[in-house]
Write an enzyme that holds these catalytic residues in place. Structure first.
Site, PDB file in Angstrom:
ATOM      1  N   ARG A  37       0.672  -1.249  -0.221  1.00  0.00           N
ATOM      2  CA  ARG A  37      -0.176   0.138   0.059  1.00  0.00           C
ATOM      3  C   ARG A  37       0.808   1.199   0.033  1.00  0.00           C
ATOM      4  O   ARG A  37       0.410   2.265  -0.559  1.00  0.00           O
ATOM      5  CB  ARG A  37      -1.028   0.023   1.139  1.00  0.00           C
ATOM      6  CG  ARG A  37      -2.196  -0.919   1.048  1.00  0.00           C
ATOM      7  CD  ARG A  37      -2.964  -1.161   2.004  1.00  0.00           C
ATOM      8  NE  ARG A  37      -4.234  -1.650   1.855  1.00  0.00           N
ATOM      9  CZ  ARG A  37      -5.100  -1.927   2.635  1.00  0.00           C
ATOM     10  NH1 ARG A  37      -4.923  -2.294   4.071  1.00  0.00           N
ATOM     11  NH2 ARG A  37      -6.599  -2.417   2.205  1.00  0.00           N
ATOM     12  N   LYS A 207     -15.337 -15.761   5.790  1.00  0.00           N
ATOM     13  CA  LYS A 207     -16.921 -15.723   6.195  1.00  0.00           C
ATOM     14  C   LYS A 207     -17.884 -15.529   5.102  1.00  0.00           C
ATOM     15  O   LYS A 207     -17.638 -14.799   4.187  1.00  0.00           O
ATOM     16  CB  LYS A 207     -17.101 -14.500   7.200  1.00  0.00           C
ATOM     17  CG  LYS A 207     -16.501 -15.015   8.548  1.00  0.00           C
ATOM     18  CD  LYS A 207     -16.415 -13.808   9.291  1.00  0.00           C
ATOM     19  CE  LYS A 207     -17.790 -13.601  10.257  1.00  0.00           C
ATOM     20  NZ  LYS A 207     -17.751 -12.347  11.102  1.00  0.00           N
ATOM     21  N   GLY A 360      -6.927  -8.195   1.001  1.00  0.00           N
ATOM     22  CA  GLY A 360      -5.558  -7.941   1.682  1.00  0.00           C
ATOM     23  C   GLY A 360      -4.910  -9.562   1.817  1.00  0.00           C
ATOM     24  O   GLY A 360      -3.831  -9.716   1.494  1.00  0.00           O
ATOM     25  N   GLY A 384     -12.139  -4.632   0.838  1.00  0.00           N
ATOM     26  CA  GLY A 384     -13.440  -4.350   1.245  1.00  0.00           C
ATOM     27  C   GLY A 384     -14.266  -3.236   0.290  1.00  0.00           C
ATOM     28  O   GLY A 384     -15.362  -3.187  -0.047  1.00  0.00           O
TER      29      GLY A 384
HETATM   30  P1  ADP Z   1      -9.152 -11.470   1.487  1.00  0.00           P
HETATM   31  O1  ADP Z   1      -8.487 -10.469   2.853  1.00  0.00           O
HETATM   32  O2  ADP Z   1      -8.434 -11.772   0.506  1.00  0.00           O
HETATM   33  O3  ADP Z   1     -10.564 -10.713   1.653  1.00  0.00           O
HETATM   34  P2  ADP Z   1     -10.525 -12.863   3.737  1.00  0.00           P
HETATM   35  O4  ADP Z   1     -10.268 -11.816   4.998  1.00  0.00           O
HETATM   36  O5  ADP Z   1     -11.972 -12.967   3.373  1.00  0.00           O
HETATM   37  O6  ADP Z   1      -9.564 -12.876   2.448  1.00  0.00           O
HETATM   38  O7  ADP Z   1     -10.111 -14.227   4.295  1.00  0.00           O
HETATM   39  C1  ADP Z   1      -8.797 -15.000   4.489  1.00  0.00           C
HETATM   40  C2  ADP Z   1      -8.598 -15.795   5.408  1.00  0.00           C
HETATM   41  O8  ADP Z   1      -9.484 -16.830   5.363  1.00  0.00           O
HETATM   42  C3  ADP Z   1      -7.443 -16.264   5.724  1.00  0.00           C
HETATM   43  O9  ADP Z   1      -6.851 -15.907   6.949  1.00  0.00           O
HETATM   44  C4  ADP Z   1      -7.555 -17.685   5.655  1.00  0.00           C
HETATM   45  O10 ADP Z   1      -6.778 -18.637   6.728  1.00  0.00           O
HETATM   46  C5  ADP Z   1      -9.045 -17.881   5.866  1.00  0.00           C
HETATM   47  N1  ADP Z   1      -9.602 -19.429   5.484  1.00  0.00           N
HETATM   48  C6  ADP Z   1      -9.402 -19.569   4.352  1.00  0.00           C
HETATM   49  N2  ADP Z   1     -10.164 -21.029   4.244  1.00  0.00           N
HETATM   50  C7  ADP Z   1     -10.280 -21.424   5.418  1.00  0.00           C
HETATM   51  C8  ADP Z   1     -10.886 -22.700   6.165  1.00  0.00           C
HETATM   52  N3  ADP Z   1     -11.167 -23.753   5.320  1.00  0.00           N
HETATM   53  N4  ADP Z   1     -11.008 -22.641   7.472  1.00  0.00           N
HETATM   54  C9  ADP Z   1     -10.562 -21.289   8.297  1.00  0.00           C
HETATM   55  N5  ADP Z   1     -10.247 -20.295   7.504  1.00  0.00           N
HETATM   56  C10 ADP Z   1      -9.967 -20.273   6.244  1.00  0.00           C
HETATM   57 MG    MG Z   2      -8.713 -10.370   4.898  1.00  0.00          MG
END
Ligand code: ADP
Ligand code: MG
Length: 403
Positions: A37, A207, A360, A384
């Site tokens: 960033r 989530k 991120g 986001g």
């Molecule tokens: P981004 O930051 O790319 O938008 P998110 O914040 O939505 O992604 O999600 C990232 C997190 O999701 C990571 O820390 C990863 O460990 C977790 N994750 C992915 N698959 C699983 C899983 N099967 N069980 C628990 N956590 C998971």
């Molecule tokens: Mg994230």
């Protein structure tokens, strides 16, 4: 939206809102673990400085806690380490003010010569920055406006926030969008206005509840939706499968069933994992086995998509002409459960078309695999913000810059 090329900045004090919200080492040592960033914010800072502006940067870092400036400043995190890194990357010193609208900021801004750059302390040390009370935010914005002649909004990662430095302040000064915001919005337009087809969207992460809104909107846009990561288990549960102790949002199973029905009506293909890497617990060294997605043992937790799923996802990406990817396919932070995420990331580098990585953790995964950033069409600095844009929401920061 005006760009900085449309405004006069020479000799003027430019209040620049950047997104310098970088991850810091968890030990509290203040080491910056990923400076994407900061690097993404450099072009506009350089341009403004080269044109002889007095550049006053505002940015946030983390989520400070406390009732007032003093409490928050004591707890941190301070932007001081970011000012140092920014100075290194810029190749010249960046003056740092230890407050936002206090005496240090006042003196720092007054001391700036043409072409010089200053960074004010974490905007979120002032509780008014994020206040839901319009008049509280307006008061802070008015104080900040006193430091500048013009405003430039370049903090893409914060444009979805109705915050004083993002929304209220630009309304008080002549304003323009910075290069990063212009570039990010241009890519999002390509993803939403006549994208090349087939258009595949890969969603993962933790989530499903965070992403139901965007999924709803994507059903009217994309041709294929590939679902992995923690959110996949709520989909598998919606199909009636046992998911063991995998991440499951039971109260969203009904919404996911609606999504599956809506997808069918829209003719959007939903691709779910066919096999799962099922571990004995949530740990880097937990023993694991690969099981079919409809046969996860009750005492196991799914931490990654399996090899068949990775091959299936690759096959659904190979002929795509537009791909948006948000959210890792598994707990990629544990090397034993990173293969699914790596497979998707590598496949994206081979796509003949526009590939966009948002989020991120997804961007961090790409870098942890050593893949060149240039192998992707675009890596967004705002997870986001890009999700809310794709969800069809109006983003306050963009509304203010467009006014
Ligand atoms: P981004 O930051 O790319 O938008 P998110 O914040 O939505 O992604 O999600 C990232 C997190 O999701 C990571 O820390 C990863 O460990 C977790 N994750 C992915 N698959 C699983 C899983 N099967 N069980 C628990 N956590 C998971
Ligand atoms: Mg994230």
């Amino acid at each position: 939206m005006r760009s900085i090329d449309d405004i006069e900045v020479t000799g003027r004090r430019v209040l620049l809102r950047s997104d310098l919200n970088v991850p810091l080492d968890k030990s509290g040592s203040g080491v910056i673990t990923d400076d994407l960033r900061i690097r993404a914010s450099l072009p506009v800072i350089r341009k403004l400085s080269d044109r002889g502006a007095r550049v006053v940067i505002m940015a946030h870092l983390g989520r400070p806690k406390g009732d007032d400036f003093a409490a928050r400043a004591a707890g941190g995190p301070s932007l001081r380490v970011v000012a140092e890194r920014l100075g290194e990357l810029l190749g010249k010193p960046v003056a740092f003010a230890s407050d936002l609208v206090g005496p240090s900021a006042q003196a720092t801004v007054e001391g700036l010569a043409e072409g010089e750059v200053a960074l004010l302390e974490n905007v979120r040390f002032e509780p008014a920055e994020t206040s839901k009370d319009d008049s509280e935010r307006a008061r802070l914005a008015a104080q900040l406006a006193g430091f500048g002649d013009v405003y430039v909004g370049d903090g893409f990662g914060a444009v979805h926030r109705k915050h004083a430095s993002v929304y209220d302040l630009p309304l008080l000064l002549p304003h323009a969008a910075g290069d990063l915001v212009v570039a990010e919005v241009a890519v999002l337009k390509r993803l939403t206005e006549s994208p090349a087809r087939p258009y595949a969207v890969v969603l993962g992460g933790s989530k499903v509840s965070d992403k139901l809104g965007v999924i709803g909107n994507l059903l009217g846009l994309a041709d294929r939706l590939l679902i992995g990561g923690g959110m996949a288990y709520t989909f598998l549960a919606a199909l009636g499968y046992e998911v063991g102790s995998s991440l499951l949002e039971a109260d969203h199973i009904e919404s996911v069933k609606d999504v599956l029905a809506d997808a069918q009506r829209h003719g959007v293909e939903i691709v779910l994992p066919t096999d799962i890497v099922a571990a004995t617990g949530f740990a880097a060294d937990a023993p694991s086995i690969v099981v079919p997605a409809d046969a996860i043992p009750a005492d196991r937790i799914g931490l990654d998509i399996g090899p068949d799923s990775a091959a299936l996802f690759a096959a659904k990406l190979v002929d795509a002409r537009t791909v948006f990817w948000n959210g890792p396919m598994g707990v990629f932070e544990f090397p034993a459960f990173a293969a699914g995420t790596r497979a998707v990331a590598e496949e994206l580098t081979k796509v003949d078309g526009l590939t966009v990585v948002g989020g991120g953790d997804s961007a961090a995964a790409v870098r942890s695999f050593g893949l060149a950033e240039g192998a992707f069409g675009h890596i967004s600095t705002g997870g986001g913000a890009s999700l809310e844009y794709l969800e069809g929401k109006t983003l306050p920061g963009l509304v203010a810059l467009s006014s």
